[in-house]
Design an enzyme around this catalytic site. Structure first.
Site, PDB file in Angstrom:
ATOM      1  N   TYR A  31      -3.171 -55.490 -24.170  1.00 51.48           N
ATOM      2  CA  TYR A  31      -2.157 -55.592 -23.113  1.00 51.48           C
ATOM      3  C   TYR A  31      -2.791 -56.122 -21.828  1.00 51.48           C
ATOM      4  O   TYR A  31      -3.496 -55.401 -21.126  1.00 51.48           O
ATOM      5  CB  TYR A  31      -1.548 -54.205 -22.892  1.00 51.48           C
ATOM      6  N   TYR A  87      -2.041 -54.130 -15.380  1.00 52.31           N
ATOM      7  CA  TYR A  87      -3.010 -53.292 -16.088  1.00 52.31           C
ATOM      8  C   TYR A  87      -4.372 -54.001 -16.183  1.00 52.31           C
ATOM      9  O   TYR A  87      -4.512 -55.158 -15.822  1.00 52.31           O
ATOM     10  CB  TYR A  87      -2.445 -52.875 -17.446  1.00 52.31           C
ATOM     11  N   ARG A 102      -0.163 -59.155 -25.327  1.00 54.78           N
ATOM     12  CA  ARG A 102       0.962 -59.089 -24.388  1.00 54.78           C
ATOM     13  C   ARG A 102       0.444 -59.527 -23.033  1.00 54.78           C
ATOM     14  O   ARG A 102      -0.511 -58.952 -22.502  1.00 54.78           O
ATOM     15  CB  ARG A 102       1.493 -57.657 -24.331  1.00 54.78           C
ATOM     16  N   ALA A 131      14.054 -54.842 -25.822  1.00 55.85           N
ATOM     17  CA  ALA A 131      13.727 -53.475 -25.406  1.00 55.85           C
ATOM     18  C   ALA A 131      15.058 -52.806 -25.106  1.00 55.85           C
ATOM     19  O   ALA A 131      15.593 -52.076 -25.935  1.00 55.85           O
ATOM     20  CB  ALA A 131      12.803 -53.489 -24.206  1.00 55.85           C
ATOM     21  N   ARG A 132      15.673 -53.148 -23.949  1.00 58.65           N
ATOM     22  CA  ARG A 132      16.953 -52.524 -23.613  1.00 58.65           C
ATOM     23  C   ARG A 132      18.042 -52.783 -24.656  1.00 58.65           C
ATOM     24  O   ARG A 132      18.747 -51.835 -25.040  1.00 58.65           O
ATOM     25  CB  ARG A 132      17.377 -52.969 -22.207  1.00 58.65           C
ATOM     26  N   CYS A 171      17.901 -46.493 -18.286  1.00 56.17           N
ATOM     27  CA  CYS A 171      16.821 -46.205 -19.238  1.00 56.17           C
ATOM     28  C   CYS A 171      15.472 -46.175 -18.525  1.00 56.17           C
ATOM     29  O   CYS A 171      14.670 -45.269 -18.729  1.00 56.17           O
ATOM     30  CB  CYS A 171      16.824 -47.216 -20.377  1.00 56.17           C
ATOM     31  N   ASP A 191      33.297 -37.272 -15.479  1.00 53.73           N
ATOM     32  CA  ASP A 191      33.182 -37.069 -14.037  1.00 53.73           C
ATOM     33  C   ASP A 191      34.047 -35.917 -13.553  1.00 53.73           C
ATOM     34  O   ASP A 191      33.753 -35.322 -12.511  1.00 53.73           O
ATOM     35  CB  ASP A 191      33.576 -38.350 -13.293  1.00 53.73           C
TER      36      ASP A 191
END
Ligand code: ADP
Ligand code: SF4
Length: 690
Positions: free
Chosen positions: A175, A180, A228, A324-325, A354, A644
């Protein structure tokens, strides 16, 4: 139903080094808030996507060493042998459905704060990660890695790779993205080294290349190795040797990994909210990669349209459609396309609830998919609900909660009637989805209404405002009330203590704006709700040409928007639209001409001119209908209040509550208690480092 032939290419197998993905649907690594501490929850969550047809299912970031520690935020680890069993549960769940399992080996470097392990964060040159992001903020500053640290880093990756193979993973990631450690070596701003790992692009790429080689060697070439990489910043940097530094980096690495997973650099652009970014927004940054390598390329872009996915493949942008989502909102997205049911896809709305769950340190929550994260704990399946019921149910209120309740009740086998007072279904979203950028949020309604319209056991009654007598007369066995909440004009005092209301002309709530009330400028929007409503209303009013000022009790516009990646983009939008904003202030007075504000800490007062004031503060739930039926009798029906009306919240809360309510209707003993997951006992195994 057979799939449309134009989607055939999405089901071509793709070779990834020594492995083959059975189709092009690739659930790329994404945060889930699930760690080795909840292995069964995690395995069920990931396994569901394999069941839904994704050819590759990945973990989120998985730390290779205690020097990369995100805890107490969720932090998965492969630090030693004791971690293997927890991951093996996930790979088994994924393999059970013929998918490949991928692990995102991760070292956060200066972006990992090591709060628990107290190891010094590592970095190429001691430059801190300029965090604007919740979990990365810290006062710790990183140490400069020496040659031994670099050798250690490579060894930790190799050791973690061996453990990953033992745990059953097929694809192992290196990664180099999102700030990172290997990414920090790629960027000259973080990397000032004068050794073989700094200076030229060739040198800055060296660490990534050595990590790839080490991971491959550690598993004898049996596992595929993916890289990645974030390309947004690199692509913006000119290079003498190529079109950009990104081109130079990819060219240097073109044969190194078995797969490129390409992405953006910042959470707000990588996981961009739909409010500010369309589907496929990464393309302009990652479109060149395939022209420089023969290795397969996967990328994301909140893809939910199969036609867009095909276009990505046909135009040579991507080989694998990353999700992903979209995979959280609909784990069965590939299966639905394969079965010719693409109109049944529960499309992600791009709200980023999320990602807020990860920032909250909890398992993933999704507005569209209330079962996400509940697959094991509550045994909820996103598509299959046991047909365990008979009898009739009346749902009152056709907003997100009423629609979800009606759908779940109908799936359980009830004969369902859904009554909505307005002429159309959609509740709050009928209006909210017309606020700037929120159009895709109406997918919450479209998905549910689309399904309900196809069900023989469902009757839909729009334009039906029901009172207690009509409900009793209807004679349903079960009544679920989802009549929503209302915004109030109550003010907020200093020190978070509620204040009273204002008696003044032209004081409005969001409901007045929804009703189309004409607003006179200049207008002030006072926001202490701090989610999207205040900033979206300010944008809407400014778009009408009104001089608009946004005032908040918080330190920035839409303070909670930091959780959903919206906040930086809201600030950008305000700047572009000329919306002035004041922070750390409360409204203490308004007479229709002059607005009085007070600094919340000093109490210092200030006056400004405003003709109108919109208060975006509190919402009140409750239901007079529910109370009337509870006290006056519901004609023998069971009674439930949900959404609600039960407790005002985000749409995700309303949908979740409604799903839960509908699952519990007519269960004599109530719903089963949720199961409690636990980590496997940590064996007495020494850490990988002395
Ligand atoms: P939620 O987010 O909980 O679904 P909404 O406010 O979006 O809440 O939706 C509530 C819906 O209930 C609105 O569309 C409203 O018109 C409808 N409603 C409120 N009272 C009644 C009633 N007595 N009969 C039928 N529909 C009602
Ligand atoms: Fe999409 Fe919102 Fe669900 Fe996230 S929470 S997957 S953005 S619908």
């Amino acid at each position: 139903m057979a799939r449309a032939s134009r989607f055939d290419t999405l089901f071509d197998p793709v070779r990834i080094g020594p492995k083959t993905a059975k189709n092009r649907f690739f659930q790329v690594p994404h945060a889930s808030g699930m760690t080795n501490a909840n292995p069964r929850v995690r395995a069920a969550f990931r396994g569901m996507k394999a069941e839904g047809g994704w050819a590759v299912v990945s973990t989120g970031a998985c730390s290779v060493d205690p020097s990369s520690d995100d805890s107490p935020f969720p932090c998965a680890t492969l630090w030693d042998q004791a971690d293997i069993r927890a991951h093996a549960l996930m790979t088994e769940a994924v393999h059970a459905h013929g998918a490949l399992a991928a692990v995102e080996l991760w070292h956060g470097g200066a972006a990992a704060m090591n709060r628990t392990t107290r190891e010094a964060p590592l970095s190429p040159s001691g430059v801190p990660w300029m965090a604007t992001h919740v979990g990365f903020m810290s006062s710790a500053r990183p140490k400069v890695m020496d040659a031994e640290d670099i050798r250690d880093l490579i060894r930790w990756h190799a050791e973690a790779a061996r453990r990953a193979e033992e745990a059953g993973f097929d694809i192992l990631y290196v990664y180099a993205g999102m700030g990172y450690l290997p990414y920090q070596f790629l960027l000259s701003d973080y990397n000032h080294r004068s050794d073989a790992y700094g200076g030229s692009v060739r040198n800055r790429v060296r660490l990534t290349e050595e990590l790839i080689d080490a991971v491959r060697a550690a598993t004898g070439g049996r596992c595929a190795v993916a890289l990645r990489i974030s390309l947004q910043e690199l692509r913006a940097r000119p290079s003498d040797a190529a079109e950009s530094e990104a081109h130079e980096v990819i060219a240097a690495l073109k044969d190194a990994p078995d797969l490129f997973d390409v992405k953006m650099d910042y959470s707000a652009t990588d996981c961009a909210p739909s409010r500010f970014s369309p589907e496929g927004s990464h393309e302009a940054v990652v479109d060149f990669v395939k022209s420089l390598t023969d290795k397969p390329v996967v990328g994301v872009g909140r893809f939910t349209s199969p036609d867009t996915m095909v276009s990505m493949v046909r135009r040579g942008v991507l080989d694998l459609i990353g999700g992903a989502r979209p995979s959280i909102a609909d784990p069965f997205l590939p299966a639905k396309i394969e079965e010719g049911r693409e109109d049944e896809i529960r499309e992600c709305i791009g709200c980023n609830l999320c990602i807020s769950s990860w920032h909250d340190g909890v398992w993933v929550r999704c507005t569209q998919n209330p079962t996400a994260g509940e697959e094991w704990r509550r045994g909820w399946h996103p598509e299959i609900v046991s047909k365990d019921a008979a009898g009739s149910a009346l749902v009152i209120g056709g907003g997100p909660a009423g629609l979800e309740a009606a759908l779940t009740l109908a799936r359980r086998g009830f004969k369902v009637a859904l009554a909505e007072a307005r002429g159309e279904f959609g509740g709050r979203l009928l209006w909210e989805s017309h606020l700037p950028g929120l159009g895709q949020w109406f997918r919450v309604v479209d998905y549910r209404l689309g399904r309900l319209r196809q069900m023989a056991n469902v009757s839909l009654f729009a334009g039906s405002a029901l009172g207690p007598d009509e409900v009793r007369e209807f004679g349903a066995d079960h009544v679920v009330i989802a009549t929503g909440a209302r915004w109030t004009a109550a003010l907020c005092g200093a020190n978070e203590i509620p204040a009273g209301t204002l008696e003044a002309p032209r004081v409005y709530t969001p409901e007045d704006i929804a009703a189309g009330t004409a607003i006179e400028g200049p207008v002030a929007v006072f926001d202490f709700d701090n989610y999207y409503m205040g900033s979206a209303i300010a944008e809407a009013l400014a778009a009408r040409g009104l001089a608009t000022t946004y005032i908040t009790t918080a330190g920035g516009a839409q303070a909670w928007g930091i959780m959903t990646n919206e906040q930086p983009l809201v600030h950008r939008s305000f700047a572009r639209a000329g919306i002035g904003y004041r922070t750390l202030e409360i409204v203490t007075g308004f007479d229709g001409e002059t607005l009085t504000l007070a600094q919340i800490f000093s109490g210092e007062k200030r006056q400004t001119v405003a003709r109108s004031l919109v208060i975006v503060g509190q919402r009140a739930g409750g239901s007079t209908l529910y109370e009337a039926l509870r006290t006056g009798g519901a004609g023998g029906a069971t009674l439930a209040l949900t959404g609600d009306a039960l407790a005002p919240g985000a749409i995700a809360h309303a949908v979740y509550q409604a799903h839960r309510t509908a699952r519990a209707v007519a269960l004599a003993e109530g719903p089963a208690r949720p199961r409690r997951d636990a980590a496997f006992a940590t064996l007495d195994i020494e850490g990988s480092r002395a």
